[in-house]
Design an enzyme around this catalytic site. Structure first.
Site, mmCIF file in Angstrom:
data_model
loop_
_atom_site.group_PDB
_atom_site.id
_atom_site.type_symbol
_atom_site.label_atom_id
_atom_site.label_comp_id
_atom_site.label_asym_id
_atom_site.label_seq_id
_atom_site.Cartn_x
_atom_site.Cartn_y
_atom_site.Cartn_z
ATOM 1 N N SER A 7 0.867 -1.175 0.000
ATOM 2 C CA SER A 7 0.000 0.000 0.000
ATOM 3 C C SER A 7 0.898 1.217 0.000
ATOM 4 O O SER A 7 2.085 1.129 0.325
ATOM 5 C CB SER A 7 -0.940 -0.007 1.210
ATOM 6 O OG SER A 7 -0.218 -0.148 2.425
ATOM 7 N N GLU A 9 1.322 5.583 0.743
ATOM 8 C CA GLU A 9 0.838 6.828 1.328
ATOM 9 C C GLU A 9 1.264 8.008 0.471
ATOM 10 O O GLU A 9 2.417 8.091 0.027
ATOM 11 C CB GLU A 9 1.372 7.005 2.748
ATOM 12 C CG GLU A 9 0.870 8.293 3.416
ATOM 13 C CD GLU A 9 1.188 8.345 4.886
ATOM 14 O OE1 GLU A 9 0.647 7.501 5.621
ATOM 15 O OE2 GLU A 9 1.986 9.220 5.286
ATOM 16 N N TYR A 41 -3.275 14.041 6.341
ATOM 17 C CA TYR A 41 -4.154 15.112 6.833
ATOM 18 C C TYR A 41 -3.276 16.054 7.643
ATOM 19 O O TYR A 41 -2.618 15.635 8.598
ATOM 20 C CB TYR A 41 -5.208 14.465 7.723
ATOM 21 C CG TYR A 41 -6.425 15.265 8.102
ATOM 22 C CD1 TYR A 41 -7.478 15.407 7.197
ATOM 23 C CD2 TYR A 41 -6.568 15.809 9.362
ATOM 24 C CE1 TYR A 41 -8.638 16.068 7.558
ATOM 25 C CE2 TYR A 41 -7.724 16.485 9.734
ATOM 26 C CZ TYR A 41 -8.756 16.603 8.829
ATOM 27 O OH TYR A 41 -9.908 17.262 9.187
ATOM 28 N N ASP A 101 -0.654 15.640 15.037
ATOM 29 C CA ASP A 101 0.411 16.464 15.601
ATOM 30 C C ASP A 101 -0.183 17.724 16.215
ATOM 31 O O ASP A 101 -1.207 18.228 15.751
ATOM 32 C CB ASP A 101 1.413 16.860 14.516
ATOM 33 C CG ASP A 101 2.161 15.660 13.951
ATOM 34 O OD1 ASP A 101 2.417 14.718 14.734
ATOM 35 O OD2 ASP A 101 2.474 15.669 12.749
ATOM 36 N N TYR A 139 4.087 2.535 16.785
ATOM 37 C CA TYR A 139 5.450 3.064 16.909
ATOM 38 C C TYR A 139 6.415 1.968 17.348
ATOM 39 O O TYR A 139 6.459 1.615 18.520
ATOM 40 C CB TYR A 139 5.456 4.235 17.894
ATOM 41 C CG TYR A 139 4.608 5.376 17.410
ATOM 42 C CD1 TYR A 139 5.150 6.386 16.627
ATOM 43 C CD2 TYR A 139 3.245 5.409 17.695
ATOM 44 C CE1 TYR A 139 4.365 7.411 16.145
ATOM 45 C CE2 TYR A 139 2.438 6.433 17.207
ATOM 46 C CZ TYR A 139 3.008 7.430 16.439
ATOM 47 O OH TYR A 139 2.215 8.437 15.946
ATOM 48 N N PHE A 210 13.697 14.242 9.443
ATOM 49 C CA PHE A 210 12.354 13.749 9.720
ATOM 50 C C PHE A 210 12.396 12.723 10.848
ATOM 51 O O PHE A 210 11.571 12.741 11.764
ATOM 52 C CB PHE A 210 11.774 13.147 8.442
ATOM 53 C CG PHE A 210 10.313 12.793 8.516
ATOM 54 C CD1 PHE A 210 9.449 13.470 9.362
ATOM 55 C CD2 PHE A 210 9.795 11.782 7.712
ATOM 56 C CE1 PHE A 210 8.101 13.154 9.416
ATOM 57 C CE2 PHE A 210 8.454 11.457 7.764
ATOM 58 C CZ PHE A 210 7.601 12.134 8.619
ATOM 59 N N HIS A 259 3.723 -1.053 3.827
ATOM 60 C CA HIS A 259 3.097 0.242 3.555
ATOM 61 C C HIS A 259 4.199 1.257 3.287
ATOM 62 O O HIS A 259 5.020 1.540 4.172
ATOM 63 C CB HIS A 259 2.253 0.682 4.760
ATOM 64 C CG HIS A 259 1.507 1.957 4.542
ATOM 65 N ND1 HIS A 259 0.496 2.069 3.614
ATOM 66 C CD2 HIS A 259 1.618 3.180 5.132
ATOM 67 C CE1 HIS A 259 0.013 3.300 3.646
ATOM 68 N NE2 HIS A 259 0.683 4.001 4.545
#
Length: 288
Positions: A7, A9, A41, A101, A139, A210, A259
Site C-alpha cells: 500500500s 501513502e 491530513y 500532531d 510506533y 524527519f 506500507h
C-alpha cells in the site's frame, strides 16, 4: 521469497504542480494493484479540504481503495465526524484514525474544548457508526510522548480494543526494530495485523531530519553509508538496495504487507517493489 502485498501513502497537493506530481505518482503505482492508497491530513486539519479532494480524485480515477487520514486536532467532535461522513459520501470508507500532531507548532497536544481527547475516543466514535474500516498508527520505537515501550504497546492495544482493524507503523531503519516490536505486541496479546511502514530514502538529509523529529533512532552506519554514497554519486543505488534488503528481511520473517511512504515520488518505491517481485498487474485505465 513470498511476494508481499503493498500500500502507498501520499499527501494532498497544495499547488497545481504538486497536483500533477500526485497524479504521476498514482499512475506509476496503481498498476502494482496496491491494497489501498492513504492520503495524509495536515496538523490541525490544515489540509482537510485538500485531503478530501485528493481522496475523491484518487478513488474516482484509480478505482482502488483509498484510506483518508483523520485527526482529533483543532475541531469539535461534531466537526470531525462531519469530515468522516464527507469521506463516506464519496465512497472513502477506510479511515486512518490518528490523534494528530499539535497544531501551530506547539510542543504538546491540547484537545479542542469540544473535541476528542485522544485517538481512542475518535476510533470508538468511528467504530460506532459501522461505516468504516479503521486503521491506526503504531510506533516500533517508543513514541516521543510515551513513558516506555510497554506503555506504548498498551496504548496500541487500547486502539485495537476501541475498534481498529489494522495498525501501520512509523518508519524505521532496521528490520530488527519492527520484528522486536511485533514480538512484543504479540506477547502483550495483540493479534490484529501490524503492517510495517517503509520510507524509501529519496534524500538522506531530509529523511534524517524527519527521523529526529519523530523520535526514530538513526544508526551511525547509515550516516557513514550515505556519506560515502554521496561522494561516489551512488545515493539512489544505495537507497534502493538498502530498502529492498530491509523489506526482504521482513518478508523472510513472515511479514505479508508493506506500507510505503512515497512522499509523492514514485520512482524509488516502484523500483523497490519490482525488486521484491511486485510487478504491474493492470493499467490505470483498466481500474478506472
Amino acid at each position: 521469497m513470498a511476494t508481499p502485498k503493498v500500500s502507498f501513502e501520499v499527501f494532498p497537493p497544495r499547488t497545481v504542480d504538486a497536483a500533477f506530481k500526485l497524479w504521476d505518482t498514482a499512475q506509476a503505482l496503481a498498476p502494482l494493484a496496491p491494497r489501498f492508497f492513504s492520503v495524509t491530513y495536515g496538523a490541525g486539519g490544515t489540509t482537510r479540504d485538500l485531503t478530501h479532494d485528493a481522496a475523491h480524485v484518487l478513488r474516482r480515477t484509480s478505482g482502488l481503495p483509498v484510506a483518508a487520514h483523520l485527526t482529533c486536532v483543532g475541531a469539535s467532535k461534531a466537526e470531525t465526524m462531519e469530515v468522516a461522513d464527507s469521506f463516506a459520501r464519496i465512497g472513502v470508507t477506510d479511515i486512518v484514525a490518528l490523534r494528530g500532531d499539535p497544531a501551530d507548532g506547539a510542543s504538546t497536544f491540547t484537545p479542542h474544548p469540544e473535541g476528542f481527547q485522544d485517538s481512542c475516543e475518535l476510533i470508538t466514535a468511528l467504530a460506532e457508526t459501522g461505516k468504516f474500516n479503521i486503521r491506526v498508527g503504531a510506533y516500533p520505537d517508543p513514541h516521543p510522548e510515551s513513558t516506555s515501550q510497554e506503555a506504548n504497546i498498551e496504548w496500541l492495544k487500547r486502539k485495537f480494543d476501541a475498534g481498529a482493524q489494522e495498525a501501520m507503523t512509523q518508519f524505521f531503519f532496521e528490520a530488527e526494530t519492527f520484528l522486536r516490536f511485533r514480538d512484543a505486541c504479540a506477547k502483550a496479546g495483540i493479534d490484529k495485523p501490524i503492517t510495517p511502514g517503509i520510507l524509501p530514502i529519496v534524500n538522506w538529509k531530509s529523511a534524517r531530519n524527519f527521523a529526529q523529529r519523530c523520535g526514530t533512532p538513526v544508526p551511525a552506519w547509515l550516516d557513514d553509508a550515505f556519506a560515502k554514497a554521496e561522494r561516489d554519486d551512488r545515493t539512489s543505488l544505495l537507497a534502493t538496495s538498502l530498502c529492498t534488503e530491509m523489506c526482504s528481511d521482513l518478508i523472510d520473517e513472515g511479514v505479508e504487507n508493506l506500507h510505503f511512504y512515497t512522499l509523492n515520488r514514485a520512482d524509488l518505491t516502484r523500483d523497490v517493489c519490482r525488486a521484491l517481485g511486485v510487478t504491474p498487474q493492470v493499467t490505470l485505465e483498466d481500474v478506472a
